[in-house]
Motif scaffolding. Sequence first.
Motif, short mmCIF file in Angstrom:
data_model
loop_
_atom_site.label_atom_id
_atom_site.label_comp_id
_atom_site.label_asym_id
_atom_site.label_seq_id
_atom_site.Cartn_x
_atom_site.Cartn_y
_atom_site.Cartn_z
N ALA A 233 5.55 19.66 31.33
CA ALA A 233 4.80 20.40 30.29
C ALA A 233 5.51 21.73 30.07
O ALA A 233 5.14 22.76 30.63
CB ALA A 233 3.36 20.59 30.73
N GLN A 234 6.57 21.65 29.25
CA GLN A 234 7.29 22.90 28.93
C GLN A 234 6.38 23.81 28.11
O GLN A 234 5.62 23.34 27.27
CB GLN A 234 8.56 22.58 28.13
CG GLN A 234 9.32 23.83 27.69
CD GLN A 234 10.65 23.50 27.04
OE1 GLN A 234 11.58 23.05 27.71
NE2 GLN A 234 10.74 23.72 25.74
N MET A 235 6.48 25.10 28.39
CA MET A 235 5.69 26.07 27.62
C MET A 235 6.61 26.96 26.80
O MET A 235 7.66 27.38 27.28
CB MET A 235 4.83 26.92 28.54
CG MET A 235 3.76 26.09 29.28
SD MET A 235 2.75 27.07 30.42
CE MET A 235 1.80 28.07 29.26
N VAL B 20 3.86 18.69 35.31
CA VAL B 20 4.55 19.83 35.92
C VAL B 20 4.64 20.97 34.91
O VAL B 20 5.22 20.81 33.83
CB VAL B 20 5.95 19.42 36.41
CG1 VAL B 20 6.67 20.60 37.07
CG2 VAL B 20 5.84 18.25 37.39
N PHE B 21 4.02 22.11 35.28
CA PHE B 21 4.07 23.32 34.45
C PHE B 21 5.17 24.25 34.97
O PHE B 21 5.71 24.06 36.06
CB PHE B 21 2.71 24.04 34.52
CG PHE B 21 1.60 23.33 33.80
CD1 PHE B 21 1.49 23.38 32.41
CD2 PHE B 21 0.64 22.61 34.51
CE1 PHE B 21 0.46 22.73 31.74
CE2 PHE B 21 -0.39 21.95 33.85
CZ PHE B 21 -0.48 22.00 32.47
N PRO B 22 5.49 25.31 34.21
CA PRO B 22 6.54 26.23 34.64
C PRO B 22 6.13 27.17 35.79
O PRO B 22 4.99 27.16 36.23
CB PRO B 22 6.82 27.06 33.38
CG PRO B 22 6.18 26.33 32.25
CD PRO B 22 5.04 25.57 32.83
N ARG C 226 -3.68 26.70 25.89
CA ARG C 226 -2.42 25.99 25.62
C ARG C 226 -2.10 25.03 26.76
O ARG C 226 -1.64 23.90 26.55
CB ARG C 226 -1.26 26.99 25.47
CG ARG C 226 -1.22 27.72 24.14
CD ARG C 226 -0.23 28.88 24.19
NE ARG C 226 1.10 28.49 24.60
CZ ARG C 226 1.99 29.33 25.14
NH1 ARG C 226 1.68 30.61 25.34
NH2 ARG C 226 3.18 28.89 25.48
N MET C 227 -2.30 25.49 27.99
CA MET C 227 -1.99 24.64 29.15
C MET C 227 -2.90 23.41 29.18
O MET C 227 -2.46 22.30 29.50
CB MET C 227 -2.10 25.44 30.45
CG MET C 227 -1.05 26.55 30.53
SD MET C 227 -1.21 27.62 31.99
CE MET C 227 -0.70 26.49 33.29
N ILE C 228 -4.16 23.62 28.86
CA ILE C 228 -5.10 22.49 28.86
C ILE C 228 -4.71 21.50 27.75
O ILE C 228 -4.77 20.28 27.95
CB ILE C 228 -6.56 23.00 28.72
CG1 ILE C 228 -6.94 23.75 30.02
CG2 ILE C 228 -7.52 21.84 28.44
CD1 ILE C 228 -8.28 24.48 29.95
N ALA C 229 -4.28 22.02 26.62
CA ALA C 229 -3.83 21.12 25.53
C ALA C 229 -2.61 20.31 25.97
O ALA C 229 -2.52 19.10 25.70
CB ALA C 229 -3.50 21.95 24.29
N LEU C 230 -1.69 20.93 26.67
CA LEU C 230 -0.51 20.21 27.19
C LEU C 230 -0.95 19.16 28.21
O LEU C 230 -0.45 18.02 28.21
CB LEU C 230 0.47 21.20 27.84
CG LEU C 230 1.27 22.08 26.88
CD1 LEU C 230 1.90 23.26 27.61
CD2 LEU C 230 2.35 21.26 26.16
N LEU C 231 -1.86 19.54 29.08
CA LEU C 231 -2.38 18.61 30.09
C LEU C 231 -3.01 17.39 29.42
O LEU C 231 -2.77 16.24 29.83
CB LEU C 231 -3.43 19.33 30.95
CG LEU C 231 -4.02 18.55 32.11
CD1 LEU C 231 -3.11 18.67 33.33
CD2 LEU C 231 -5.42 19.05 32.46
N GLU C 232 -3.81 17.64 28.40
CA GLU C 232 -4.48 16.53 27.71
C GLU C 232 -3.48 15.63 27.00
O GLU C 232 -3.61 14.41 26.99
CB GLU C 232 -5.52 17.09 26.72
CG GLU C 232 -6.71 17.71 27.45
CD GLU C 232 -7.68 18.46 26.54
OE1 GLU C 232 -7.27 18.81 25.40
OE2 GLU C 232 -8.82 18.69 26.97
N GLU D 60 5.80 21.76 24.75
CA GLU D 60 6.31 20.40 24.50
C GLU D 60 6.13 19.56 25.76
O GLU D 60 6.49 19.99 26.86
CB GLU D 60 7.80 20.47 24.12
CG GLU D 60 8.43 19.10 23.88
CD GLU D 60 9.92 19.17 23.50
OE1 GLU D 60 10.46 20.29 23.32
OE2 GLU D 60 10.54 18.10 23.41
N VAL D 61 5.61 18.36 25.58
CA VAL D 61 5.44 17.43 26.71
C VAL D 61 6.51 16.36 26.65
O VAL D 61 6.75 15.77 25.59
CB VAL D 61 4.04 16.77 26.66
CG1 VAL D 61 3.94 15.64 27.68
CG2 VAL D 61 2.95 17.81 26.94
#
Lengths: 314, 314
Positions: B10-12, B44-46, B27-33, B270-271
């Motif tokens: 899960a690139q930010m 994997v987050f940054p 934003r992180m929750i949107a990437l997770l979803e 971007e996922v």
Amino acid sequence: MPRILRVAAAQMGPTQRADSRPQTLARMIALLEQAAAGGARLVVFPELAFTTFFPRWLLDEAALDAYFESALPGPDTQALFDRARELGVGFYVGYAEKTPEGQRFNSAVTVGPDGEVLQKYRKMHLPGSVEPREGSRFQQLEKRYFEYGDLGFPAFHGPASWGEPVLGMLVCNDRRWPEAWRVYGLQDLEMLLVGYNSAAYDPNGGDSEDAALRTFHSQLMAQANAYMNASWAVAVAKAGEEDGSGLIGGSCIVDPNGRIVAEAKTLADEVILADCDLDLCRQGKEKMFNFAAHRRPEAYGLITSRKGAEAPPR
Amino acid sequence: MPRILRVAAAQMGPTQRADSRPQTLARMIALLEQAAAGGARLVVFPELAFTTFFPRWLLDEAALDAYFESALPGPDTQALFDRARELGVGFYVGYAEKTPEGQRFNSAVTVGPDGEVLQKYRKMHLPGSVEPREGSRFQQLEKRYFEYGDLGFPAFHGPASWGEPVLGMLVCNDRRWPEAWRVYGLQDLEMLLVGYNSAAYDPNGGDSEDAALRTFHSQLMAQANAYMNASWAVAVAKAGEEDGSGLIGGSCIVDPNGRIVAEAKTLADEVILADCDLDLCRQGKEKMFNFAAHRRPEAYGLITSRKGAEAPPR
């Protein structure tokens, strides 16, 4: 004053078992002359450069001796040393070493422009097996024919005419072991020389890695380990179809940023050249890879205390 | 039964200093979803994912506290943990940790699908400086704001639903140190998770490395160290222009052959996804990188006995 060392990678095509020693030596001298004509002051030959890659065969003691040098230079190699001294170029060459005591090693030497051996290295990471694999036409018997190197990873200075670079040597499989590069890196390595004979495919069949992947691995090792140690690297193949067994090419010269600056295009005898600015190593050594500022040796204990991998408890 | 773990990087994109915590967490929750909708079971987050990369500023204690978590989950992060548990996905996330005793670390945790922390890691290789560089608009003050990690390199097993892989964590600069990967490799590592914030250029000017070279370095580290340890790697950036300072992207998922199997194309949120066959690690671990058969720990002493580089005598 800039320290620019022009080096050559002298990739060799295959050397068949039937090829005579003088025939192979003449090819090496031709490569040396071509490199010298191109201005190279240091020429890097492959691993076991004087013969075919004989560990693929199960051989008896007498047959084995034909592939080994009991002196270097010796009767079968003297002409290369003589010609290099005449041209004022140094070289790295891999060879099968037999000591007066009868020990056998997979060795390399770097020879200075005056013809004197600057340093010897004996391969530390031997692949393959002691016992032949039953039912296999081709073997990998390095663990049978060679003793493990006993000289460690001895960094040394090249001569003043090369800019006194800190040099290190590896042989083939050693280059896949980051520990080997790091022990040199901790000696302020500026250029790593390595020759190799690496399979292009499994000659016994049933393989999952093709030549492109194996060549990628070989170059990846030179690139990443050069970068992580802020060093130049010169990696040189014996390549092509040798006695029914394929060897990758992909010889390359890599800068301290891990970029390939020169690359062989064939699987045959081929010289590639690069001007290596030894001071390009300084940026990495002083910033990103300033070991004194950033390493954590107290946390690396497992690297020396444990040999094999052990999974954590569940 | 094949052990296939679908993972997401899960690139930010950039997180500005002015962005609110709820904004970034959303934003992180949107990437997770998005990752969960794509079937990922581990996301994997940054590094320092909840805030801007604050070590670029000289801050006083009070200002600093706003970037640190004194509990994880805590009030500013709970919603991410809750949503992940609802979705049944685990995650790696980097964060600034402040302990009850007032110690500060650049940390990461891996959280299981049940919302429990499986393992914590504290960054071992801190770049930058303690004192601000005079006259520089942008700093790199990790050595000032964080203590060196004190948990070593603790490999751990993922849950049964992931195939019980041996996992390891690093944070950013750690990934450039082969020692870190090797200590995990010696614990039979199958997948390495690492988040990063890496400069795309020198924000103070006067630089020799452009974003393409820096991205190449970042990917080279994941590729080579994954290969040399016969492991998967998931390397995830915070990317883009953040408060006037540029960060590289290049998030990637790498197989045990060192090949990039998925790669981010933007410098924004971007996922990317990949199905990781954990048993692909076995070929390397049993052959080329069979450590028990081939390593030479008795020759690696300098790695633990010497911190900085020292050239050999002339």
